[in-house]
Scaffold this motif. Structure first.
Motif, PDB file in Angstrom:
ATOM      1  N   THR A 139       7.035 -18.768 -21.221  1.00  0.00           N
ATOM      2  CA  THR A 139       5.822 -18.995 -20.422  1.00  0.00           C
ATOM      3  C   THR A 139       6.124 -19.955 -19.272  1.00  0.00           C
ATOM      4  O   THR A 139       7.128 -20.681 -19.285  1.00  0.00           O
ATOM      5  N   ALA A 140       5.196 -19.988 -18.313  1.00  0.00           N
ATOM      6  CA  ALA A 140       5.329 -20.937 -17.205  1.00  0.00           C
ATOM      7  C   ALA A 140       5.234 -22.368 -17.725  1.00  0.00           C
ATOM      8  O   ALA A 140       5.842 -23.288 -17.171  1.00  0.00           O
ATOM      9  N   SER A 141       4.462 -22.559 -18.785  1.00  0.00           N
ATOM     10  CA  SER A 141       4.304 -23.918 -19.319  1.00  0.00           C
ATOM     11  C   SER A 141       5.646 -24.483 -19.779  1.00  0.00           C
ATOM     12  O   SER A 141       5.982 -25.629 -19.464  1.00  0.00           O
ATOM     13  N   THR A 142       6.428 -23.688 -20.500  1.00  0.00           N
ATOM     14  CA  THR A 142       7.729 -24.218 -20.944  1.00  0.00           C
ATOM     15  C   THR A 142       8.692 -24.349 -19.774  1.00  0.00           C
ATOM     16  O   THR A 142       9.524 -25.254 -19.758  1.00  0.00           O
ATOM     17  N   THR A 237      -3.109 -21.854  -6.994  1.00  0.00           N
ATOM     18  CA  THR A 237      -3.640 -22.644  -8.112  1.00  0.00           C
ATOM     19  C   THR A 237      -4.457 -21.748  -9.036  1.00  0.00           C
ATOM     20  O   THR A 237      -4.928 -20.678  -8.630  1.00  0.00           O
ATOM     21  N   THR A 238      -4.626 -22.225 -10.247  1.00  0.00           N
ATOM     22  CA  THR A 238      -5.343 -21.415 -11.241  1.00  0.00           C
ATOM     23  C   THR A 238      -6.796 -21.205 -10.825  1.00  0.00           C
ATOM     24  O   THR A 238      -7.317 -20.096 -10.917  1.00  0.00           O
ATOM     25  N   GLY A 239      -7.428 -22.271 -10.345  1.00  0.00           N
ATOM     26  CA  GLY A 239      -8.854 -22.166 -10.022  1.00  0.00           C
ATOM     27  C   GLY A 239      -9.148 -21.196  -8.894  1.00  0.00           C
ATOM     28  O   GLY A 239      -9.994 -20.302  -9.023  1.00  0.00           O
ATOM     29  N   VAL A 262       8.279 -25.506  -8.023  1.00  0.00           N
ATOM     30  CA  VAL A 262       7.179 -24.691  -7.505  1.00  0.00           C
ATOM     31  C   VAL A 262       6.574 -23.889  -8.660  1.00  0.00           C
ATOM     32  O   VAL A 262       7.286 -23.162  -9.358  1.00  0.00           O
ATOM     33  N   ASP A 263       5.266 -24.069  -8.865  1.00  0.00           N
ATOM     34  CA  ASP A 263       4.558 -23.283  -9.880  1.00  0.00           C
ATOM     35  C   ASP A 263       3.802 -22.169  -9.160  1.00  0.00           C
ATOM     36  O   ASP A 263       2.770 -22.405  -8.536  1.00  0.00           O
ATOM     37  N   ALA A 264       4.370 -20.963  -9.247  1.00  0.00           N
ATOM     38  CA  ALA A 264       3.737 -19.795  -8.610  1.00  0.00           C
ATOM     39  C   ALA A 264       3.428 -18.771  -9.704  1.00  0.00           C
ATOM     40  O   ALA A 264       3.668 -17.575  -9.542  1.00  0.00           O
TER      41      ALA A 264
END
Ligand code: PLP
Length: 469
Positions: A139-142, A237-239, A262-264
């Protein structure tokens, strides 16, 4: 179960999945189950004697299906698209059939080498240079957690991890926007930075990180003797799918010797479209980035693509070397167990490979463009409707809106919009996410299920307007 029965039940199950998919549109999108209802259909104790697979398949339809929220339903507009294409289902089946464990190259050379191939295809597809090397994470979280661990080790010269992270003279600080995903905060805390050393920087009217506020926060921290360590840029972003200014953030990261991640997670898929790549301009200067083919793309959960500029650094942080894991090929090959937190790994690359050869780059591009157009259509409807308000720009496939009833104060408006979401979701015809944006209750419509056509978006808009009456 023997091979004969596996064949018989397997064909039956494949038929069942195809029937389920073909008839999805007739099912309520959000599960109507009440808490405890599904569990009540199951016996309290495990069966003493086996041989009950045929009954389990019947129970799958009767007892499990009512407890499923249908993420691949064409009127699924909640959270984010989580497309699980037919080809990717077959890839998962093949991976399970092979039962391979790809922790080391030797434990199944194909698991490593197919992954190297498809992660490089994916790199080319989103326009990243060969300076990046990819590995599949769950996952992106890990992946973000891994990135912050790498940042921590790099900036601390590999020292802080053994001495206790913030016990040094200059504690390390992480920066991200206040619209960043909750996984960033979780990763910073798990990586031991501590809440006092996580700065969530305010955002502008487009909900993107404010550079002036970032610069000011860094200056203040440096002044009091802290050490800027990691900067996380959100591309989508998530929102609201807001876009942080990656290039300018890269300048600051460079100036202060910070790790840039970078979180995409969702938006990375959009980069398959050359016309979207301006959205992450500067990404080439990131140390790491993650995006999720298990979201909008079409590869079933779970499969996150984590790219790094320096695999040797990642390996240095993540590797363990007990005698029982050593192999004759160490040093000549990639042992992906050293590229993430866990040891064991499934052969996830198969579902990515199957998906890509089935859809082709042009096929995927056409679908993504369709979704972007559908989002622009909904945006235009909201903008033209007098009692509806759009709360954020629509660079991608997410539209954030609310209904405004004259005479209601903010609290009453929030309750009114929550009620609209409840009516739409419980009605079963569509499913969206009520969410709060900087204190304002909104309705968040995330478009992009594989089967979502314009008519489904039109029906959602109609359902929203009917819910008001
Ligand atoms: N980052 C962003 C921007 C997201 O939108 C999400 C999920 O919605 C995540 C990270 C977390 O993704 P995952 O479930 O793969 O950990």
């Amino acid at each position: 179960m023997d091979a004969q029965e596996f064949r018989r039940l397997g064909y039956q199950l494949v038929d069942w999945i195809a029937d389920y998919r073909e008839n999805l549109e007739r099912l309520p999108v959000m599960s109507q189950a009440r808490p405890g209802e599904i569990r009540a259909a199951f016996p309290d104790h495990p069966p003493l004697h086996g041989g009950r697979m045929a009954q389990a398949l019947a129970a799958l339809e009767r007892d499990v299906l009512p407890g499923i929220t249908h993420w691949n339903h064409p009127s699924f507009f909640a959270y984010f698209p989580s497309n699980t294409s037919y080809a990717s289902i077959l890839g998962d089946l093949a991976a399970s059939g092979l039962g391979a464990q790809g922790m080391s190259w030797q434990t199944s050379p194909a698991a490593t080498e197919v992954e190297e191939v498809v992660m490089d295809w994916l790199r080319q597809m989103v326009g990243l240079s060969p300076a990046f090397t990819g590995v599949i994470h769950d996952t992106a979280s890990t992946a973000t957690f891994t990135a912050l661990l790498c940042a921590r080790e790099k900036v601390s010269g590999y020292a802080q991890n053994t001495e206790g992270l913030q016990s040094g003279e200059a504690p390390l600080v992480v920066y991200a926007s206040d619209q960043g995903h909750s996984s960033i905060e979780k990763a910073a805390l798990l990586a031991g930075f501590g809440r006092s050393f996580l700065r969530l920087i305010p955002t502008d009217e487009n909900h993107a990180l404010r550079l002036d506020r970032l610069q000011a926060a860094i200056d203040k921290d440096v002044e009091i003797g802290l050490r800027p360590c990691a900067l996380v840029a959100a591309v989508g972003t998530t929102g609201t799918t807001a876009l942080d200014p990656v290039a300018a953030m890269a300048d600051l990261a460079e100036k202060h010797g910070m790790w840039l991640h970078v979180d995409a997670a969702l938006a990375g898929t959009a980069m398959v479209l050359p016309e979207c790549r301006w959205m992450w301009e500067g990404v080439e200067r990131a140390d790491s980035l993650v995006f999720n083919p298990h979201k909008w793309m079409g590869v079933g959960f779970d499969l996150s693509a984590y790219y790094v500029r320096d695999p040797q650094h990642l390996i240095r942080v993540m590797s363990t070397n007990p005698s029982y894991l050593r192999t004759a090929q160490d040093g000549q090959v990639s042992n992906f167990r050293d590229w993430h937190i866990q040891l064991g790994r499934r052969f996830r690359a198969l579902k990515l490979w199957f998906y890509l050869v089935d859809v082709g780059v042009a096929g995927l591009q056409a679908r993504l463009r369709r979704d972007l157009e559908n989002a622009q259509w909904l945006k235009a409807q909201v903008d033209a409707a007098p009692d509806w308000e759009r709360l954020a720009p629509v660079p991608l496939q997410t539209v954030c809106l609310r209904h405004v009833k004259p005479g209601l104060d903010e609290a009453a408006l929030a309750a009114h919009n929550l009620e609209l979401a409840r009516r739409v979701n419980e009605g079963g015809k569509a499913y969206l996410t009520p969410s709060v944006l900087k204190g304002t209750q909104m309705l968040r419509v995330s478009i992009g299920a594989e089967t979502t056509e314009r008519r489904h978006v039109e029906a959602l808009w109609e359902a929203l307007r009917l819910a008001v009456r």
